[in-house]
Write an enzyme that holds these catalytic residues in place. Structure first.
Site, short mmCIF file in Angstrom:
data_model
loop_
_atom_site.label_atom_id
_atom_site.label_comp_id
_atom_site.label_asym_id
_atom_site.label_seq_id
_atom_site.Cartn_x
_atom_site.Cartn_y
_atom_site.Cartn_z
N GLY A 46 0.84 -1.19 0.00
CA GLY A 46 0.00 0.00 0.00
C GLY A 46 0.87 1.23 0.00
O GLY A 46 2.00 1.20 0.53
N GLN A 51 3.02 10.07 1.13
CA GLN A 51 4.30 9.37 1.25
C GLN A 51 5.24 9.69 0.10
O GLN A 51 6.45 9.47 0.19
CB GLN A 51 4.08 7.85 1.32
N CYS A 94 5.32 0.11 7.60
CA CYS A 94 5.01 1.29 6.80
C CYS A 94 6.26 1.65 6.00
O CYS A 94 7.36 1.70 6.55
CB CYS A 94 4.62 2.45 7.70
N LEU A 95 6.09 1.91 4.70
CA LEU A 95 7.24 2.24 3.86
C LEU A 95 7.91 3.54 4.30
O LEU A 95 9.07 3.77 3.99
CB LEU A 95 6.80 2.35 2.39
N HIS A 136 -4.96 1.74 7.22
CA HIS A 136 -3.61 2.29 7.39
C HIS A 136 -3.36 3.39 6.35
O HIS A 136 -2.87 4.48 6.68
CB HIS A 136 -2.58 1.15 7.25
N GLU A 137 -3.72 3.10 5.09
CA GLU A 137 -3.48 4.08 4.02
C GLU A 137 -4.38 5.30 4.17
O GLU A 137 -3.95 6.44 3.94
CB GLU A 137 -3.66 3.43 2.64
N HIS A 140 -2.97 7.78 6.48
CA HIS A 140 -1.95 8.66 5.89
C HIS A 140 -2.61 9.93 5.30
O HIS A 140 -2.02 11.01 5.36
CB HIS A 140 -1.20 7.95 4.77
NI NI Z 1 2.24 3.56 5.82
#
Ligand code: NI
Length: 164
Positions: A46, A51, A94-95, A136-137, A140
């Site tokens: 995701g 991000q 998380c990236l 989660h996304e 963000h």
């Molecule tokens: Ni994330």
């Protein structure tokens, strides 16, 4: 298409509320394609626009591609219409916070509505990992990361272990 640089927490743009998208024009289409390429390259399941530094309400996800055929999803202006009372705690990476896994409690099931890349309104009930990933996304897009979803003591320990 292009692989975009991924911001790492505590980049300020990861803590801001994103703006709704009006017209799905060539710029948004290009952004979605770049975000998918960036997500697959990372590799992740995701990725949300902030991000990659863009404060717009769009995220991409593909929960199953690591185990099977790719099934990319693009969610524009997503909203949660309903969530289950049943809450489950599960590990989330998380990236933007590489190396950190946080146990986050979230509703086990959500019904989400969004606009897809063709401009069509979509409503889907997402169970299991899809529900977790989508929440989660969506976080963000509201300037929230996993650190914001755990108790203060747990947050302090996670932040202490994290080096950007
Ligand atoms: Ni994330």
């Amino acid at each position: 298409m292009a692989v975009l640089p991924i911001l790492r927490w505590p980049a300020p743009r990861l803590s801001q509320v994103c703006e709704k998208i009006g017209t799905i024009d060539a710029e948004i289409t290009r952004l979605a394609e770049d975000m998918l390429e960036t997500m697959y390259a990372a590799p992740g399941r995701g990725l949300a626009a902030p991000q990659v530094g863009l404060l717009r309400r769009i995220f991409v996800m593909d929960i199953g591609w690591k185990d099977g055929a790719p099934a990319p999803m693009v969610l524009i202006n997503p909203e949660i219409q309903w969530h289950s009372d049943n809450v489950e705690t599960g590990d989330e990476g998380c990236l933007s916070i590489p190396g950190v896994t946080a146990g986050v409690a979230r509703p086990a099931e959500v019904r989400m509505c969004w606009t897809d890349l063709s401009g069509k309104a979509v409503i889907e009930t997402l169970p299991g990992f899809a529900a977790r990933c989508a929440q989660h996304e969506l976080d963000h897009l509201d300037g929230l990361v996993t650190f914001d979803r755990v108790p203060p003591e747990q947050r302090a320990a996670l932040e202490a272990a994290y080096s950007p």
